[in-house]
Enzyme design. Structure first.
Site, PDB file in Angstrom:
ATOM      1  N   GLY A   5      -8.285   1.419   1.739  1.00 26.67           N
ATOM      2  CA  GLY A   5      -8.325   0.453   0.717  1.00 26.67           C
ATOM      3  C   GLY A   5      -7.561   1.144  -0.446  1.00 26.67           C
ATOM      4  O   GLY A   5      -7.499   2.117  -0.890  1.00 26.67           O
ATOM      5  N   SER A   6      -6.235   0.334  -0.786  1.00 26.57           N
ATOM      6  CA  SER A   6      -5.053   0.832  -1.543  1.00 26.57           C
ATOM      7  C   SER A   6      -4.492  -0.121  -1.774  1.00 26.57           C
ATOM      8  O   SER A   6      -4.410  -1.531  -1.713  1.00 26.57           O
ATOM      9  CB  SER A   6      -4.511   1.741  -0.851  1.00 26.57           C
ATOM     10  OG  SER A   6      -4.383   1.168   0.670  1.00 26.57           O
ATOM     11  N   ARG A   7      -2.852   0.184  -2.094  1.00 25.89           N
ATOM     12  CA  ARG A   7      -1.971  -0.911  -2.569  1.00 25.89           C
ATOM     13  C   ARG A   7      -0.568  -0.284  -2.200  1.00 25.89           C
ATOM     14  O   ARG A   7      -0.314   0.860  -2.003  1.00 25.89           O
ATOM     15  CB  ARG A   7      -2.042  -1.338  -3.879  1.00 25.89           C
ATOM     16  CG  ARG A   7      -1.323  -0.323  -4.819  1.00 25.89           C
ATOM     17  CD  ARG A   7      -1.340  -0.722  -6.177  1.00 25.89           C
ATOM     18  NE  ARG A   7      -0.366  -0.607  -7.048  1.00 25.89           N
ATOM     19  CZ  ARG A   7      -0.326  -0.783  -8.472  1.00 25.89           C
ATOM     20  NH1 ARG A   7      -1.566  -0.782  -9.052  1.00 25.89           N
ATOM     21  NH2 ARG A   7       0.878  -0.846  -9.100  1.00 25.89           N
TER      22      ARG A   7
END
Length: 216
Positions: A189-191
């Site tokens: 989960g990140s960007r």
């Protein structure tokens, strides 16, 4: 397409980075099931999610010149002009940036937005704030790279999020990379931020869905 074929298309192949985690989840499910059957079912559901998380489906990348392709699956969270991180050495002038937020249900294999030569790779330790916050660009752990192209330099920044604790990079300084080629992965989960030359014109809007290696 049959249901089985559709499921296989979504889950196969699995990226090698996920093998160890899938095995650990499966072992935990067996142990939980030995203790109490309902816990075992929860463990197997989590194992199925882990398999889904590490999927690495094939993508068809547009070959036309002048396009910038999404490096990540997820939601377009920010579009505008922002000052790039200092380690990219792109100056202190705001540049066009598109931010893609990846939830724990998105494919996390990242792909190059443009073709060119990787002239710089920089890692910066930091916090693990929620990746959808703007200050995550400055405060969170991240791995950045510059791709040199005939039309200018592009900055690609992988940013760890609230749950993510590991950024994996497959590319090194001096490597040549093609548009849509895999360059890294983030767990869990990140960007990803993409900084573009000031002549770039974003073609996506806030809240729209991006697919790595395909969405312009």
């Amino acid at each position: 397409m049959s249901v089985v074929a559709s499921i296989r298309k979504q889950l196969v192949p699995i990226h090698p980075e996920g093998y160890l985690f899938i095995a650990l989840f499966a072992l935990a499910a067996l142990a939980l099931g030995w203790l109490w059957s309902p816990l075992g079912w929860i463990g197997w559901l989590l194992t199925a999610w882990c398999i889904y998380f590490f999927r690495d489906p094939p993508r068809v990348t547009a070959a036309r010149e002048g396009l910038v392709i999404s490096p990540a699956d997820g939601r377009i969270d920010m579009v505008g002009y922002f000052v790039p991180p200092a380690e990219l050495e792109l100056g202190d002038k705001p540049l066009p940036r598109v931010t893609i937020f990846m939830s724990v249900f998105d494919c996390h294999v990242n792909r190059a937005p443009v073709a060119g030569k990787i002239s710089k790779v920089a890692y910066k330790p930091g916090l693990f704030l929620s990746a959808d916050l703007d200050k995550a660009s400055e405060d969170n752990e991240r791995s950045s790279m510059i791709i040199e192209t005939p039309v200018g330099r592009f900055g690609v920044v992988q940013i760890a999020g609230l749950i993510a604790r590991r950024i994996v990079s497959f590319s090194r300084e001096g490597d040549s990379i093609g548009t849509g080629e895999r360059f890294g992965l983030i767990r869990f989960g990140s960007r990803v931020d993409v900084y573009m030359p000031d002549t770039a014109v974003p073609l996506v809007g806030l809240g729209s869905k991006a697919i790595a290696g395909e969405t312009v």
